[in-house]
Write a protein that holds these residues in place. Structure first.
Motif, PDB file in Angstrom:
ATOM      1  N   LEU A 145       0.830  -1.203   0.000  1.00  0.00           N
ATOM      2  CA  LEU A 145       0.000   0.000   0.000  1.00  0.00           C
ATOM      3  C   LEU A 145       0.869   1.258   0.000  1.00  0.00           C
ATOM      4  O   LEU A 145       0.611   2.203  -0.755  1.00  0.00           O
ATOM      5  CB  LEU A 145      -0.944   0.000   1.201  1.00  0.00           C
ATOM      6  CG  LEU A 145      -1.892   1.188   1.308  1.00  0.00           C
ATOM      7  CD1 LEU A 145      -2.796   1.254   0.083  1.00  0.00           C
ATOM      8  CD2 LEU A 145      -2.704   1.105   2.575  1.00  0.00           C
ATOM      9  N   VAL A 146       1.909   1.267   0.815  1.00  0.00           N
ATOM     10  CA  VAL A 146       2.823   2.410   0.858  1.00  0.00           C
ATOM     11  C   VAL A 146       3.507   2.598  -0.498  1.00  0.00           C
ATOM     12  O   VAL A 146       3.643   3.724  -0.987  1.00  0.00           O
ATOM     13  CB  VAL A 146       3.866   2.236   1.989  1.00  0.00           C
ATOM     14  CG1 VAL A 146       4.995   3.249   1.866  1.00  0.00           C
ATOM     15  CG2 VAL A 146       3.191   2.344   3.345  1.00  0.00           C
ATOM     16  N   LEU A 147       3.923   1.493  -1.118  1.00  0.00           N
ATOM     17  CA  LEU A 147       4.562   1.583  -2.433  1.00  0.00           C
ATOM     18  C   LEU A 147       3.617   2.149  -3.486  1.00  0.00           C
ATOM     19  O   LEU A 147       4.012   2.993  -4.291  1.00  0.00           O
ATOM     20  CB  LEU A 147       5.066   0.210  -2.877  1.00  0.00           C
ATOM     21  CG  LEU A 147       6.367  -0.272  -2.252  1.00  0.00           C
ATOM     22  CD1 LEU A 147       6.628  -1.721  -2.631  1.00  0.00           C
ATOM     23  CD2 LEU A 147       7.524   0.605  -2.676  1.00  0.00           C
ATOM     24  N   VAL A 148       2.381   1.698  -3.483  1.00  0.00           N
ATOM     25  CA  VAL A 148       1.414   2.175  -4.484  1.00  0.00           C
ATOM     26  C   VAL A 148       1.110   3.656  -4.282  1.00  0.00           C
ATOM     27  O   VAL A 148       1.189   4.452  -5.223  1.00  0.00           O
ATOM     28  CB  VAL A 148       0.119   1.331  -4.435  1.00  0.00           C
ATOM     29  CG1 VAL A 148      -0.975   1.977  -5.269  1.00  0.00           C
ATOM     30  CG2 VAL A 148       0.383  -0.076  -4.912  1.00  0.00           C
ATOM     31  N   VAL A 149       0.771   4.039  -3.058  1.00  0.00           N
ATOM     32  CA  VAL A 149       0.429   5.435  -2.781  1.00  0.00           C
ATOM     33  C   VAL A 149       1.648   6.329  -2.987  1.00  0.00           C
ATOM     34  O   VAL A 149       1.558   7.401  -3.600  1.00  0.00           O
ATOM     35  CB  VAL A 149      -0.153   5.583  -1.362  1.00  0.00           C
ATOM     36  CG1 VAL A 149      -0.332   7.037  -0.977  1.00  0.00           C
ATOM     37  CG2 VAL A 149      -1.481   4.844  -1.258  1.00  0.00           C
ATOM     38  N   LEU A 154       4.672  10.341  -6.093  1.00  0.00           N
ATOM     39  CA  LEU A 154       5.922  10.746  -6.741  1.00  0.00           C
ATOM     40  C   LEU A 154       5.726  11.020  -8.229  1.00  0.00           C
ATOM     41  O   LEU A 154       6.280  11.979  -8.770  1.00  0.00           O
ATOM     42  CB  LEU A 154       6.994   9.679  -6.548  1.00  0.00           C
ATOM     43  CG  LEU A 154       7.721   9.697  -5.206  1.00  0.00           C
ATOM     44  CD1 LEU A 154       8.584   8.460  -5.052  1.00  0.00           C
ATOM     45  CD2 LEU A 154       8.560  10.955  -5.069  1.00  0.00           C
ATOM     46  N   LEU A 155       4.961  10.184  -8.893  1.00  0.00           N
ATOM     47  CA  LEU A 155       4.732  10.382 -10.325  1.00  0.00           C
ATOM     48  C   LEU A 155       3.947  11.658 -10.603  1.00  0.00           C
ATOM     49  O   LEU A 155       4.177  12.323 -11.609  1.00  0.00           O
ATOM     50  CB  LEU A 155       4.005   9.180 -10.923  1.00  0.00           C
ATOM     51  CG  LEU A 155       4.860   7.924 -11.101  1.00  0.00           C
ATOM     52  CD1 LEU A 155       3.989   6.744 -11.525  1.00  0.00           C
ATOM     53  CD2 LEU A 155       5.966   8.155 -12.107  1.00  0.00           C
ATOM     54  N   LEU A 156       3.003  11.975  -9.718  1.00  0.00           N
ATOM     55  CA  LEU A 156       2.189  13.169  -9.923  1.00  0.00           C
ATOM     56  C   LEU A 156       2.928  14.465  -9.585  1.00  0.00           C
ATOM     57  O   LEU A 156       2.656  15.511 -10.175  1.00  0.00           O
ATOM     58  CB  LEU A 156       0.910  13.080  -9.088  1.00  0.00           C
ATOM     59  CG  LEU A 156      -0.108  12.044  -9.561  1.00  0.00           C
ATOM     60  CD1 LEU A 156      -1.230  11.897  -8.546  1.00  0.00           C
ATOM     61  CD2 LEU A 156      -0.654  12.419 -10.927  1.00  0.00           C
ATOM     62  N   ARG A 157       3.845  14.409  -8.630  1.00  0.00           N
ATOM     63  CA  ARG A 157       4.465  15.630  -8.135  1.00  0.00           C
ATOM     64  C   ARG A 157       5.907  15.860  -8.576  1.00  0.00           C
ATOM     65  O   ARG A 157       6.436  16.948  -8.367  1.00  0.00           O
ATOM     66  CB  ARG A 157       4.403  15.658  -6.608  1.00  0.00           C
ATOM     67  CG  ARG A 157       2.981  15.678  -6.100  1.00  0.00           C
ATOM     68  CD  ARG A 157       2.957  15.787  -4.592  1.00  0.00           C
ATOM     69  NE  ARG A 157       1.608  15.699  -4.070  1.00  0.00           N
ATOM     70  CZ  ARG A 157       0.800  16.733  -3.913  1.00  0.00           C
ATOM     71  NH1 ARG A 157       1.201  17.930  -4.241  1.00  0.00           N
ATOM     72  NH2 ARG A 157      -0.402  16.563  -3.430  1.00  0.00           N
ATOM     73  N   THR A 158       6.559  14.841  -9.118  1.00  0.00           N
ATOM     74  CA  THR A 158       7.962  14.995  -9.519  1.00  0.00           C
ATOM     75  C   THR A 158       8.152  14.478 -10.943  1.00  0.00           C
ATOM     76  O   THR A 158       7.218  13.972 -11.561  1.00  0.00           O
ATOM     77  CB  THR A 158       8.904  14.206  -8.584  1.00  0.00           C
ATOM     78  OG1 THR A 158       8.704  12.806  -8.787  1.00  0.00           O
ATOM     79  CG2 THR A 158       8.673  14.560  -7.116  1.00  0.00           C
ATOM     80  N   SER A 159       9.371  14.577 -11.411  1.00  0.00           N
ATOM     81  CA  SER A 159       9.679  14.037 -12.733  1.00  0.00           C
ATOM     82  C   SER A 159      10.550  12.784 -12.614  1.00  0.00           C
ATOM     83  O   SER A 159      11.280  12.438 -13.523  1.00  0.00           O
ATOM     84  CB  SER A 159      10.382  15.100 -13.580  1.00  0.00           C
ATOM     85  OG  SER A 159      11.601  15.474 -12.956  1.00  0.00           O
ATOM     86  N   MET A 163      10.935   3.985 -13.892  1.00  0.00           N
ATOM     87  CA  MET A 163      11.817   2.822 -13.768  1.00  0.00           C
ATOM     88  C   MET A 163      12.342   2.677 -12.343  1.00  0.00           C
ATOM     89  O   MET A 163      12.514   1.561 -11.856  1.00  0.00           O
ATOM     90  CB  MET A 163      12.984   2.919 -14.754  1.00  0.00           C
ATOM     91  CG  MET A 163      12.549   2.832 -16.208  1.00  0.00           C
ATOM     92  SD  MET A 163      11.517   1.390 -16.570  1.00  0.00           S
ATOM     93  CE  MET A 163      12.702   0.095 -16.347  1.00  0.00           C
ATOM     94  N   TRP A 164      12.587   3.790 -11.639  1.00  0.00           N
ATOM     95  CA  TRP A 164      13.040   3.708 -10.253  1.00  0.00           C
ATOM     96  C   TRP A 164      11.940   3.147  -9.360  1.00  0.00           C
ATOM     97  O   TRP A 164      12.212   2.399  -8.420  1.00  0.00           O
ATOM     98  CB  TRP A 164      13.496   5.080  -9.755  1.00  0.00           C
ATOM     99  CG  TRP A 164      14.760   5.534 -10.400  1.00  0.00           C
ATOM    100  CD1 TRP A 164      14.912   6.544 -11.305  1.00  0.00           C
ATOM    101  CD2 TRP A 164      16.057   4.955 -10.224  1.00  0.00           C
ATOM    102  NE1 TRP A 164      16.213   6.635 -11.703  1.00  0.00           N
ATOM    103  CE2 TRP A 164      16.951   5.661 -11.047  1.00  0.00           C
ATOM    104  CE3 TRP A 164      16.548   3.909  -9.455  1.00  0.00           C
ATOM    105  CZ2 TRP A 164      18.300   5.365 -11.118  1.00  0.00           C
ATOM    106  CZ3 TRP A 164      17.904   3.611  -9.538  1.00  0.00           C
ATOM    107  CH2 TRP A 164      18.763   4.330 -10.350  1.00  0.00           C
ATOM    108  N   LEU A 165      10.721   3.494  -9.652  1.00  0.00           N
ATOM    109  CA  LEU A 165       9.601   2.991  -8.855  1.00  0.00           C
ATOM    110  C   LEU A 165       9.372   1.502  -9.117  1.00  0.00           C
ATOM    111  O   LEU A 165       9.066   0.739  -8.195  1.00  0.00           O
ATOM    112  CB  LEU A 165       8.342   3.807  -9.160  1.00  0.00           C
ATOM    113  CG  LEU A 165       8.499   5.318  -8.914  1.00  0.00           C
ATOM    114  CD1 LEU A 165       7.261   6.061  -9.352  1.00  0.00           C
ATOM    115  CD2 LEU A 165       8.819   5.593  -7.463  1.00  0.00           C
ATOM    116  N   ILE A 166       9.534   1.101 -10.366  1.00  0.00           N
ATOM    117  CA  ILE A 166       9.422  -0.316 -10.695  1.00  0.00           C
ATOM    118  C   ILE A 166      10.530  -1.093  -9.991  1.00  0.00           C
ATOM    119  O   ILE A 166      10.302  -2.179  -9.435  1.00  0.00           O
ATOM    120  CB  ILE A 166       9.466  -0.523 -12.225  1.00  0.00           C
ATOM    121  CG1 ILE A 166       8.196   0.060 -12.852  1.00  0.00           C
ATOM    122  CG2 ILE A 166       9.626  -1.995 -12.583  1.00  0.00           C
ATOM    123  CD1 ILE A 166       8.230   0.158 -14.366  1.00  0.00           C
TER     124      ILE A 166
END
Length: 178
Positions: A145-149, A154-159, A163-166
């Motif tokens: 849940l923490v990873l998804v949220v 991060l995707l919405l607020r940063t660039s 690939m780092w999230l994956i």
């Protein structure tokens, strides 16, 4: 791997032909129905095999549609892979070709523009339902849940590169946290 009768292969190709025609946004959007049919209704594979087959196909290089062949192979071997791929490819390819020719000739009409605009929310909804099915094994995990949220934020607020999230999700899974 199951050995299917000729009638079961006919049912399998028929089912995937229907899915082909409702696969708005790509075949992955019909993964929940594939799961229902292959795992729950037919019992040709387990939840873990289903999720693993999709993960393997998505990790491999090549077209996204290859997950259907891996599901077919897992369910019924090489003939299963062939039948599911034919089922998922033939109707939608034929329809897409005909619709593209028809739509190109009428692209400025209100009906074609409305249809195109209406497909976007449908595709997003189908993708959400696919995500819901694929996350079922880890839905009770606080780390997941923490990873998804966290990933969404991060995707919405940063660039930051996805690939780092994956990689973070893969590391969490490899360490057994998820």
């Amino acid at each position: 791997m199951n050995v299917l009768s000729l009638g079961e292969y006919a049912e399998l190709i028929g089912h995937f032909m229907v899915l082909s025609l409702i696969a708005i946004g790509g075949a992955i959007t019909t993964a929940p129905e594939m799961h229902r049919y292959l795992v729950l209704e037919r019992g040709w594979m387990s939840d873990a095999q289903f999720t693993g087959s999709i993960a393997l196909a998505q990790a491999a290089p090549g077209p996204n549609i290859l997950f259907v062949a891996v599901l077919g192979w897992t369910a019924a071997g090489p003939w299963g892979a062939l039948v599911t791929m034919l089922g998922i490819m033939l109707p939608s390819t034929t329809l897409a070709l005909a619709a593209a020719r028809w739509g190109r000739a009428r692209r400025d009409t209100l009906a074609v523009r409305a249809f195109t605009a209406g497909m976007a929310p449908l595709t997003v909804g189908l993708l959400f339902s696919t995500g819901w099915v694929l996350t079922e094994p880890t839905r009770t995990s606080a780390v997941a849940l923490v990873l998804v949220v966290g990933s969404a934020a991060l995707l919405l607020r940063t660039s930051v590169s996805p690939m780092w999230l994956i990689a973070a999700g893969a590391a969490s899974g490899a360490l057994g946290w998820v």
